[in-house]
Design a protein around this motif. Structure first.
Motif, PDB file in Angstrom:
ATOM      1  N   GLY A   1       0.798  -1.228   0.000  1.00 41.34           N
ATOM      2  CA  GLY A   1       0.000   0.000   0.000  1.00 41.34           C
ATOM      3  C   GLY A   1       0.823   1.267   0.000  1.00 41.34           C
ATOM      4  O   GLY A   1       0.305   2.348   0.297  1.00 41.34           O
ATOM      5  N   GLY A   2       2.112   1.153  -0.343  1.00 37.40           N
ATOM      6  CA  GLY A   2       2.989   2.315  -0.327  1.00 37.40           C
ATOM      7  C   GLY A   2       3.157   2.947  -1.693  1.00 37.40           C
ATOM      8  O   GLY A   2       2.178   3.302  -2.352  1.00 37.40           O
ATOM      9  N   VAL A   3       4.407   3.084  -2.127  1.00 38.73           N
ATOM     10  CA  VAL A   3       4.725   3.756  -3.386  1.00 38.73           C
ATOM     11  C   VAL A   3       5.617   2.875  -4.242  1.00 38.73           C
ATOM     12  O   VAL A   3       6.590   2.288  -3.742  1.00 38.73           O
ATOM     13  N   LEU A   4       5.281   2.769  -5.517  1.00 44.21           N
ATOM     14  CA  LEU A   4       6.178   2.206  -6.522  1.00 44.21           C
ATOM     15  C   LEU A   4       6.727   3.377  -7.314  1.00 44.21           C
ATOM     16  O   LEU A   4       5.994   4.061  -8.018  1.00 44.21           O
ATOM     17  N   PHE A   5       8.029   3.614  -7.155  1.00 46.26           N
ATOM     18  CA  PHE A   5       8.673   4.747  -7.813  1.00 46.26           C
ATOM     19  C   PHE A   5       9.504   4.237  -8.980  1.00 46.26           C
ATOM     20  O   PHE A   5      10.474   3.501  -8.782  1.00 46.26           O
ATOM     21  N   LEU A   6       9.128   4.612 -10.201  1.00 46.37           N
ATOM     22  CA  LEU A   6       9.839   4.198 -11.406  1.00 46.37           C
ATOM     23  C   LEU A   6      10.636   5.386 -11.935  1.00 46.37           C
ATOM     24  O   LEU A   6      10.074   6.304 -12.534  1.00 46.37           O
ATOM     25  N   ASP A   7      11.939   5.360 -11.675  1.00 49.59           N
ATOM     26  CA  ASP A   7      12.825   6.409 -12.176  1.00 49.59           C
ATOM     27  C   ASP A   7      13.239   6.080 -13.604  1.00 49.59           C
ATOM     28  O   ASP A   7      13.285   4.919 -13.999  1.00 49.59           O
ATOM     29  N   GLN A   8      13.545   7.114 -14.390  1.00 47.58           N
ATOM     30  CA  GLN A   8      13.915   6.948 -15.802  1.00 47.58           C
ATOM     31  C   GLN A   8      12.837   6.160 -16.547  1.00 47.58           C
ATOM     32  O   GLN A   8      13.120   5.224 -17.293  1.00 47.58           O
ATOM     33  N   ILE A   9      11.586   6.544 -16.339  1.00 47.53           N
ATOM     34  CA  ILE A   9      10.460   5.820 -16.927  1.00 47.53           C
ATOM     35  C   ILE A   9      10.531   5.808 -18.456  1.00 47.53           C
ATOM     36  O   ILE A   9      10.019   4.889 -19.103  1.00 47.53           O
ATOM     37  N   GLY A  10      11.184   6.785 -19.044  1.00 47.78           N
ATOM     38  CA  GLY A  10      11.311   6.823 -20.499  1.00 47.78           C
ATOM     39  C   GLY A  10      12.125   5.691 -21.061  1.00 47.78           C
ATOM     40  O   GLY A  10      12.079   5.417 -22.269  1.00 47.78           O
ATOM     41  N   GLU A  11      12.908   4.993 -20.210  1.00 45.82           N
ATOM     42  CA  GLU A  11      13.725   3.863 -20.657  1.00 45.82           C
ATOM     43  C   GLU A  11      12.980   2.540 -20.570  1.00 45.82           C
ATOM     44  O   GLU A  11      13.539   1.492 -20.895  1.00 45.82           O
ATOM     45  N   LEU A  12      11.729   2.554 -20.132  1.00 44.64           N
ATOM     46  CA  LEU A  12      10.952   1.323 -20.015  1.00 44.64           C
ATOM     47  C   LEU A  12      10.635   0.785 -21.407  1.00 44.64           C
ATOM     48  O   LEU A  12      10.085   1.501 -22.245  1.00 44.64           O
ATOM     49  N   PRO A  13      10.978  -0.479 -21.717  1.00 41.22           N
ATOM     50  CA  PRO A  13      10.700  -1.050 -23.048  1.00 41.22           C
ATOM     51  C   PRO A  13       9.208  -1.039 -23.359  1.00 41.22           C
ATOM     52  O   PRO A  13       8.367  -1.155 -22.457  1.00 41.22           O
TER      53      PRO A  13
END
Length: 442
Positions: A225-237
């Motif tokens: 129930g916390g946070v999923l932090f995705l850094d550099q999201i632009g690099e996600l395939p």
């Protein structure tokens, strides 16, 4: 029931001065706690949490700067009013730049002392929720926005240059949320190979691929129930972008190689240093996902656009690293601050933190100097050239400060001179030298 009076902590070893301050503040209706040495104050200040600290700069077992740093490191936000002798004014001014409230030079009138006390208490009550991420106007505005967003479940996209503090802002969002005790799971999408990224985010079952010897819970599941932090999201395939879109639309996902549908309970916060809209136009980022993660978009300004934060951050990092390394340094030299203010900081706050950490670890003297922050100065073969460089830095810093004062006063010379603490004649001479006389008014 009447509210409790503000608590004022006094750190003063002089018995006569201390008794005088205690008596005057008590008559004004304040609650007062008096420490007669620095060690006692540093041992109790975190527990007592005073609303204001009145502190002598010179104490028998420490100095006011040490007490101030201890209070700051303990999370205290109370303003400090320093009492100083004439010879310690430079140190008092440096402490104000580091975030202290004000200072008084001995001897002083008690009425002046009480007026300063009231002003600092008022400002402390107004600003008690501010100045955590920075003291510049852009960062104070950003902090206020993040505090509002913290109470809402919307997805947030944080943009900004590398090292500007995007993850710091994401963690600030989380710690100001009612669910702050839940996990904060950070994933750098550019640091994990593409063939492992899906497993790391969504998890996998035993036998899902070669080497999968057991079940692995991914970041999306561990975030709960916390946070999923995705850094550099632009690099996600692109294939993973589709799966992330499903998480946001359905709030469900499956582990790699699994059949059981799992609920996604976390809040998604993404960060990027790239132009995602351009990536959408180039076909490298899904448009539907872009609008899903961009419910609320904020941008962290680069450090070069908020120079007021440079000295403030330097002092915080200096206090952190001298404490963690057990290094005894008197402080940051004014020349070091001038060099820092003149630097462009291409690496932003991360670069500043790195330079201060290295400087504290390798400082040659008892003050942090320009060559400690910028070792490239040490290699200068021409000593005169190095001195000239510092002179240029001083002039550049002075010019910037004058420009800020003129902007603040809409070009009114008299008001700008008052703000800078110089005479109108002195300011005029400097304006002529720097070519800043256009558009001025009296």
């Amino acid at each position: 029931m009447s509210p409790e009076p503000p608590l004022i902590g006094i750190v003063e070893d002089d018995a006569i001065m201390g008794e005088s301050l205690v008596q005057s503040l008590t008559l004004e209706g304040y609650a007062v706690h008096w420490w007669q040495d620095g060690a006692s104050a540093m041992g109790e200040i975190e527990t007592l949490r005073p609303d204001l600290v009145v502190c002598d700069i010179r104490l028998p077992d420490a100095d006011g700067q040490t007490v101030f740093k201890t209070a700051c490191n303990a999370g205290g936000k109370a303003p400090f009013l320093f009492i100083t002798a004439y010879g310690d004014i430079d140190q008092a001014v440096g402490l104000m730049r580091a975030g202290a409230g004000d200072y008084l030079t001995k001897p002083f009138a008690m009425e002046d002392f009480l007026n300063r006390t009231r002003q600092l208490l008022d400002s402390g009550q107004r600003d008690q929720a501010e100045g955590v991420l920075g003291i510049s106007r852009p960062m104070l505005e950003l902090e206020a926005l993040l505090r509002r967003l913290a109470q809402r479940p919307s997805s947030v996209l944080i943009a900004g240059e590398t090292g500007a503090g995007k993850e710091v802002c994401a963690r600030f969002l989380h710690t100001n949320n009612p669910r702050k005790d839940a996990p904060f799971m950070a994933v750098n999408c550019a640091a994990i190979p593409d063939n492992l990224l899906e497993s790391e985010i969504f998890g996998h079952e035993r036998g899902a691929f070669t080497g999968a010897s057991g079940r692995h819970l991914g970041y999306a599941e561990r975030a709960r129930g916390g946070v999923l932090f995705l850094d550099q999201i632009g690099e996600l395939p692109l294939p993973l972008q589709a799966k992330l879109l499903r998480i946001l639309e359905e709030r469900r996902f499956t582990r790699l190689g699994g059949e059981q549908s799992l609920t996604f309970e976390a809040r998604l916060i993404c960060a990027t240093n790239a132009d995602l809209y351009q990536a959408v136009r180039d076909g490298r980022f899904r448009e539907d996902l872009y609008y899903r993660i961009n419910v609320v978009s904020i941008e962290v300004p680069p450090l070069r656009d908020r120079p007021e934060d440079i000295s403030w951050l330097m002092q915080r990092f200096f206090a952190e690293f001298t404490a963690s390394m057990g290094v005894e340094l008197r402080g940051i030299g004014s020349l070091a601050e001038e060099v820092a203010l003149a630097h462009d900081w291409p690496g932003n706050v991360r670069e500043l933190r790195n330079r201060v950490e290295r400087g504290v670890a390798l400082a040659l003297g008892d003050m942090l100097m320009p060559a400690d922050l910028f070792p490239e100065y040490r290699g200068a073969s021409d000593e005169t050239a190095a001195i000239a460089s510092l002179a240029e830095v001083r002039e550049a810093a002075e010019r910037r400060q004058i420009e800020r004062a003129l902007a603040e006063t809409q070009g009114q010379m008299q008001a700008a001179a008052r703000l800078l603490g110089v005479s109108r004649t002195t300011l005029w001479e400097k304006l002529r030298r720097y070519g800043l006389t256009a558009g001025l008014t009296d």
